[in-house]
Scaffold this motif. Structure first.
Motif, PDB file in Angstrom:
ATOM      1  N   GLY A  42       3.777  15.449  -6.769  1.00 38.50           N
ATOM      2  CA  GLY A  42       2.333  15.304  -6.789  1.00 38.50           C
ATOM      3  C   GLY A  42       1.806  14.727  -8.084  1.00 38.50           C
ATOM      4  O   GLY A  42       0.609  14.459  -8.203  1.00 38.50           O
ATOM      5  N   GLU A  43       2.669  14.539  -9.075  1.00 38.94           N
ATOM      6  CA  GLU A  43       2.268  13.943 -10.352  1.00 38.94           C
ATOM      7  C   GLU A  43       2.427  12.435 -10.289  1.00 38.94           C
ATOM      8  O   GLU A  43       3.528  11.930 -10.063  1.00 38.94           O
ATOM      9  CB  GLU A  43       3.113  14.519 -11.490  1.00 38.94           C
ATOM     10  N   GLU A  44       1.349  11.724 -10.479  1.00 38.59           N
ATOM     11  CA  GLU A  44       1.360  10.270 -10.313  1.00 38.59           C
ATOM     12  C   GLU A  44       2.321   9.609 -11.291  1.00 38.59           C
ATOM     13  O   GLU A  44       2.424   9.990 -12.464  1.00 38.59           O
ATOM     14  CB  GLU A  44      -0.050   9.720 -10.519  1.00 38.59           C
ATOM     15  N   VAL A  45       3.041   8.616 -10.797  1.00 34.42           N
ATOM     16  CA  VAL A  45       3.945   7.821 -11.626  1.00 34.42           C
ATOM     17  C   VAL A  45       3.506   6.364 -11.530  1.00 34.42           C
ATOM     18  O   VAL A  45       2.832   5.973 -10.570  1.00 34.42           O
ATOM     19  CB  VAL A  45       5.407   7.969 -11.170  1.00 34.42           C
ATOM     20  N   PRO A  46       3.865   5.539 -12.513  1.00 27.49           N
ATOM     21  CA  PRO A  46       3.500   4.123 -12.436  1.00 27.49           C
ATOM     22  C   PRO A  46       4.144   3.466 -11.222  1.00 27.49           C
ATOM     23  O   PRO A  46       5.254   3.831 -10.819  1.00 27.49           O
ATOM     24  CB  PRO A  46       4.038   3.535 -13.750  1.00 27.49           C
ATOM     25  N   VAL A  47       3.441   2.501 -10.635  1.00 28.94           N
ATOM     26  CA  VAL A  47       4.027   1.734  -9.544  1.00 28.94           C
ATOM     27  C   VAL A  47       5.236   0.987 -10.078  1.00 28.94           C
ATOM     28  O   VAL A  47       5.139   0.265 -11.079  1.00 28.94           O
ATOM     29  CB  VAL A  47       3.003   0.748  -8.946  1.00 28.94           C
ATOM     30  N   TRP A  48       6.368   1.186  -9.435  1.00 30.73           N
ATOM     31  CA  TRP A  48       7.620   0.630  -9.962  1.00 30.73           C
ATOM     32  C   TRP A  48       7.712  -0.862  -9.693  1.00 30.73           C
ATOM     33  O   TRP A  48       7.439  -1.339  -8.597  1.00 30.73           O
ATOM     34  CB  TRP A  48       8.817   1.321  -9.325  1.00 30.73           C
ATOM     35  N   ARG A  58       8.899   7.077  -6.791  1.00 33.99           N
ATOM     36  CA  ARG A  58       9.077   5.682  -7.208  1.00 33.99           C
ATOM     37  C   ARG A  58       9.756   4.923  -6.075  1.00 33.99           C
ATOM     38  O   ARG A  58      10.810   5.326  -5.587  1.00 33.99           O
ATOM     39  CB  ARG A  58       9.925   5.597  -8.473  1.00 33.99           C
ATOM     40  N   ALA A  59       9.150   3.810  -5.658  1.00 31.83           N
ATOM     41  CA  ALA A  59       9.701   2.998  -4.573  1.00 31.83           C
ATOM     42  C   ALA A  59       9.518   1.530  -4.908  1.00 31.83           C
ATOM     43  O   ALA A  59       8.561   1.147  -5.587  1.00 31.83           O
ATOM     44  CB  ALA A  59       9.008   3.332  -3.248  1.00 31.83           C
ATOM     45  N   ALA A 118      18.529   2.135  -9.667  1.00 34.57           N
ATOM     46  CA  ALA A 118      17.354   2.267 -10.534  1.00 34.57           C
ATOM     47  C   ALA A 118      16.168   2.807  -9.748  1.00 34.57           C
ATOM     48  O   ALA A 118      15.283   3.460 -10.296  1.00 34.57           O
ATOM     49  CB  ALA A 118      17.001   0.913 -11.159  1.00 34.57           C
ATOM     50  N   VAL A 119      16.128   2.529  -8.468  1.00 41.67           N
ATOM     51  CA  VAL A 119      15.131   3.084  -7.555  1.00 41.67           C
ATOM     52  C   VAL A 119      15.856   3.371  -6.249  1.00 41.67           C
ATOM     53  O   VAL A 119      16.724   2.604  -5.829  1.00 41.67           O
ATOM     54  CB  VAL A 119      13.944   2.104  -7.359  1.00 41.67           C
ATOM     55  N   ASN A 120      15.544   4.504  -5.618  1.00 44.32           N
ATOM     56  CA  ASN A 120      16.288   4.928  -4.431  1.00 44.32           C
ATOM     57  C   ASN A 120      15.542   4.700  -3.128  1.00 44.32           C
ATOM     58  O   ASN A 120      16.084   4.972  -2.056  1.00 44.32           O
ATOM     59  CB  ASN A 120      16.658   6.413  -4.539  1.00 44.32           C
ATOM     60  N   ARG A 165       0.812  -1.199   0.000  1.00 45.27           N
ATOM     61  CA  ARG A 165       0.000   0.000   0.000  1.00 45.27           C
ATOM     62  C   ARG A 165       0.858   1.267   0.000  1.00 45.27           C
ATOM     63  O   ARG A 165       0.575   2.227  -0.716  1.00 45.27           O
ATOM     64  CB  ARG A 165      -0.946  -0.001   1.206  1.00 45.27           C
ATOM     65  N   LEU A 166       1.932   1.270   0.791  1.00 46.03           N
ATOM     66  CA  LEU A 166       2.780   2.455   0.832  1.00 46.03           C
ATOM     67  C   LEU A 166       3.451   2.696  -0.517  1.00 46.03           C
ATOM     68  O   LEU A 166       3.573   3.831  -0.977  1.00 46.03           O
ATOM     69  CB  LEU A 166       3.824   2.314   1.936  1.00 46.03           C
ATOM     70  N   VAL A 167       3.904   1.625  -1.183  1.00 51.55           N
ATOM     71  CA  VAL A 167       4.511   1.773  -2.508  1.00 51.55           C
ATOM     72  C   VAL A 167       3.521   2.417  -3.477  1.00 51.55           C
ATOM     73  O   VAL A 167       3.878   3.325  -4.248  1.00 51.55           O
ATOM     74  CB  VAL A 167       4.992   0.404  -3.036  1.00 51.55           C
ATOM     75  N   LYS A 168       2.258   1.989  -3.446  1.00 52.66           N
ATOM     76  CA  LYS A 168       1.246   2.554  -4.342  1.00 52.66           C
ATOM     77  C   LYS A 168       0.945   4.013  -3.999  1.00 52.66           C
ATOM     78  O   LYS A 168       0.794   4.859  -4.887  1.00 52.66           O
ATOM     79  CB  LYS A 168      -0.033   1.726  -4.269  1.00 52.66           C
ATOM     80  N   GLN A 169       0.882   4.310  -2.718  1.00 54.30           N
ATOM     81  CA  GLN A 169       0.580   5.674  -2.317  1.00 54.30           C
ATOM     82  C   GLN A 169       1.717   6.632  -2.658  1.00 54.30           C
ATOM     83  O   GLN A 169       1.486   7.773  -3.048  1.00 54.30           O
ATOM     84  CB  GLN A 169       0.253   5.722  -0.825  1.00 54.30           C
ATOM     85  N   LEU A 170       2.934   6.165  -2.520  1.00 47.19           N
ATOM     86  CA  LEU A 170       4.074   6.999  -2.914  1.00 47.19           C
ATOM     87  C   LEU A 170       4.050   7.256  -4.416  1.00 47.19           C
ATOM     88  O   LEU A 170       4.346   8.364  -4.880  1.00 47.19           O
ATOM     89  CB  LEU A 170       5.387   6.336  -2.502  1.00 47.19           C
ATOM     90  N   ALA A 171       3.693   6.228  -5.199  1.00 48.45           N
ATOM     91  CA  ALA A 171       3.616   6.414  -6.655  1.00 48.45           C
ATOM     92  C   ALA A 171       2.559   7.454  -7.015  1.00 48.45           C
ATOM     93  O   ALA A 171       2.731   8.232  -7.961  1.00 48.45           O
ATOM     94  CB  ALA A 171       3.311   5.081  -7.335  1.00 48.45           C
ATOM     95  N   ARG A 172       1.460   7.496  -6.257  1.00 51.85           N
ATOM     96  CA  ARG A 172       0.406   8.456  -6.561  1.00 51.85           C
ATOM     97  C   ARG A 172       0.847   9.905  -6.359  1.00 51.85           C
ATOM     98  O   ARG A 172       0.286  10.819  -6.958  1.00 51.85           O
ATOM     99  CB  ARG A 172      -0.839   8.164  -5.710  1.00 51.85           C
ATOM    100  N   VAL A 173       1.853  10.133  -5.506  1.00 54.55           N
ATOM    101  CA  VAL A 173       2.332  11.511  -5.297  1.00 54.55           C
ATOM    102  C   VAL A 173       3.651  11.768  -6.008  1.00 54.55           C
ATOM    103  O   VAL A 173       4.286  12.795  -5.799  1.00 54.55           O
ATOM    104  CB  VAL A 173       2.459  11.828  -3.789  1.00 54.55           C
ATOM    105  N   GLY A 174       4.099  10.805  -6.853  1.00 56.53           N
ATOM    106  CA  GLY A 174       5.265  11.051  -7.687  1.00 56.53           C
ATOM    107  C   GLY A 174       6.573  10.474  -7.198  1.00 56.53           C
ATOM    108  O   GLY A 174       7.635  10.844  -7.699  1.00 56.53           O
TER     109      GLY A 174
END
Length: 536
Positions: free
Chosen positions: A414-420, A294-295, A318-320, A283-292
């Motif tokens: 704040g710009e949504e990114v795809p779930v990594w 990548r996790a 590739a992801v931080n 859930r946290l990974v998805k919520q972070l993606a919604r605010v821009g």
């Protein structure tokens, strides 16, 4: 005797100097002065490793002499090479018979097994040593094939090694060196009966090496039962925090918890975030993606090949941001992790120190931050006090300048990114004989047993398959409880046992503390086995 066939050792003198970071450095022969063979010293030099850490300097000569060794050192202190280098030297010079390794290294988790293998396997090539990982979640057929060809050193988790012994594919009669790495964590995960049964199958006159952060309870029982006049090396107090860590406790409200988490996640540099449940990770990974932001998410519900690729891409940048559970992250070593964030406070002092140990490794500096809700303050204060930590305390709000100063926090776009997710591997399944079952599939006769697999135990502390319940009506979206059982969130289902198949297609993480993987009446080994692995 093995000593008579050891490769040639170096005899050059070492000249010590001081490096730019103030750490003592030495010529490439300092490891040689400890008694290691020349091929190992040369392999270390090619990797730029020329000066041993204190625990390596203390333990290597005793292990080479054949003594049992009890080592205690803080995370990141160099324990892997401390036991690995002399173990390689001790078994060099004699080929292993099929299915009969010369040395066994037992570790609690798959990830730690892979890391130990990756650290030691290149060094062993110069001594013509064959090494293999034996862990759950990976092809058992390949592991069997390797054992049948013969391997000198096996790096294993207790569950899968026991599986192969029960099938008659592996025997420990020829083992000369047995290593228990992170023995305290193995016992915490409930592996004490399994480890005891495995040690009973090794020769009584074999060498035993035990490395642990703490030496209490079941670890002490293992020491008294299986180690003979051990030489003890303690590099740091049992519960002391790493001196190079900076500790902060951020007191937050429930509404502010996610916005602050997102700002910290959006910092520059590698960050590891801990939450209590698998569901909380996803859930946290998805919520972070919604605010821009990548996790990557890491927990036991993911297949082993997914976990391996996520870790690899986190290491490579590739992801931080890596969001993970306690069990999945145990033993992970990634360079340059500058901040660890406890999104959910750990449940005990030992977990706090182990989580924090993902940063400030090998003398580097790092920051550990803990988000604490109002109803968690008292328990968190007690935990930090028991851990010997005196953290800086701050009532934090989104955009707080002190959080930005300490953690480098900054508002996300704040710009949504795809779930990594890591790029999938193109793999072809083959049937047995070249048996290449996909990661996580078990041989047909083992399905349905429900036994833990791959080192992640039947009753681990704190992680559940589903975690907390979904957001309740009236709660703001994006303000999760991340599996906070202390805050009244309920578990959403029965935990799966490791080694079973969950209905999402992956392996489930271990059971919570207090649950037992009940296998009464079964003997752990078919041929002259020891007591039942669960003590019955």
């Amino acid at each position: 005797m093995l000593d008579s066939v050891l490769p040639e050792t170096t005899d050059a003198t070492a000249e010590e100097a001081t490096g730019a970071d103030g750490r003592p450095t030495a010529g490439p022969s300092e490891f040689g002065l400890l008694g290691l063979p020349r091929p190992l010293v040369s392999a270390l030099a090619r990797q730029g490793i020329t000066a041993p850490f204190p625990i390596q300097r203390a333990t290597i000569p005793d292990i080479l002499s054949g003594s049992d060794v009890l080592g205690r050192g803080q995370t990141g202190s160099g324990k892997t090479l401390a036991f690995g280098l002399p173990t390689l030297a001790r078994v060099a010079g004699e080929r292993a018979r099929p299915g009969r390794p010369r040395a066994v290294i037992l570790v609690p988790t798959r990830e730690l097994a892979l890391q130990v293998h990756d650290a030691l396997e290149p060094l062993g090539r110069g001594l013509s040593l064959r090494m293999r990982t034996v862990v759950g979640g990976m092809s058992m057929g390949r592991q069997i094939d390797a054992l049948r060809r013969g391997v000198e050193i096996v790096v294993a988790t207790p569950g899968r090694l026991t599986d192969l012994i029960e099938q008659g594919e592996c025997a420990l009669d020829d083992v000369r060196v047995t290593v228990l790495d992170e023995a305290d964590h193995m016992c915490d995960l409930g592996f004490f009966p399994v480890v005891t049964a495995l040690l009973e199958q090794t020769p009584a006159d074999g060498q035993r090496l035990l490395f642990s952060a703490t030496l209490d309870r079941d670890v002490d029982k293992l020491v008294r039962r299986f180690l003979t006049d051990p030489v003890t090396h303690a590099i740091a107090p049992e519960t002391s925090p790493v001196d190079t860590m900076e500790h902060h406790v951020l007191q937050v409200t429930r509404d502010d918890k996610f916005p602050i988490t997102a700002e910290i996640a959006n910092r520059d540099g590698k960050t590891i975030m801990f939450v209590r449940t698998q569901h909380g990770v996803d859930r946290l990974v998805k919520q972070l993606a919604r605010v821009g932001v990548r996790a990557g998410g890491l927990h036991g519900g993911k297949r082993q090949n997914q976990r391996t690729r996520i870790l690899s891409e986190f290491r490579e940048g590739a992801v931080n941001v890596l969001v993970c559970t306690d069990v999945a992250a145990r033993g992970i070593h990634v360079d340059d992790v500058s901040l660890v964030l406890h999104v959910d406070p750990p449940q005990d002092p030992k977990s706090y120190l182990h989580r924090g140990g993902r940063t400030a490794r090998a003398g580097e500096r790092g920051t550990v931050m803990t988000l604490v809700l109002p109803n968690e303050r008292r328990s968190t204060e007690s935990m930090t006090r028991q851990a010997g930590i005196r953290p800086f305390r701050l009532k934090a709000t989104p955009g707080h300048p002190r959080v930005a100063e300490v953690a480098g926090a900054q508002p996300p776009s704040g710009e949504e990114v795809p779930v990594w997710e890591p790029a999938p591997l193109n793999s072809v399944r083959r049937r047995r004989d070249g048996d290449d079952r996909s990661a996580g599939r078990r041989p047909r006769r083992f399905r349905g047993r429900g036994r833990h697999e791959g080192g992640e135990h039947p009753r681990s502390g704190g992680e559940r398959s589903y975690g907390d319940r979904q957001d309740r009506p009236g709660r703001r979206d994006g303000v999760p409880a991340f599996g906070e059982s202390r805050d009244g969130a309920r578990g959403g289902g029965r935990p799966y046992r490791e080694g079973g198949r969950d209905n999402r297609g992956g392996h489930a993480e271990p059971r919570e503390a207090g649950h037992r993987n009940d296998r009464r009446g079964r003997r752990p080994f078919q041929n002259g086995g020891a007591a039942n692995r669960h003590g019955h």
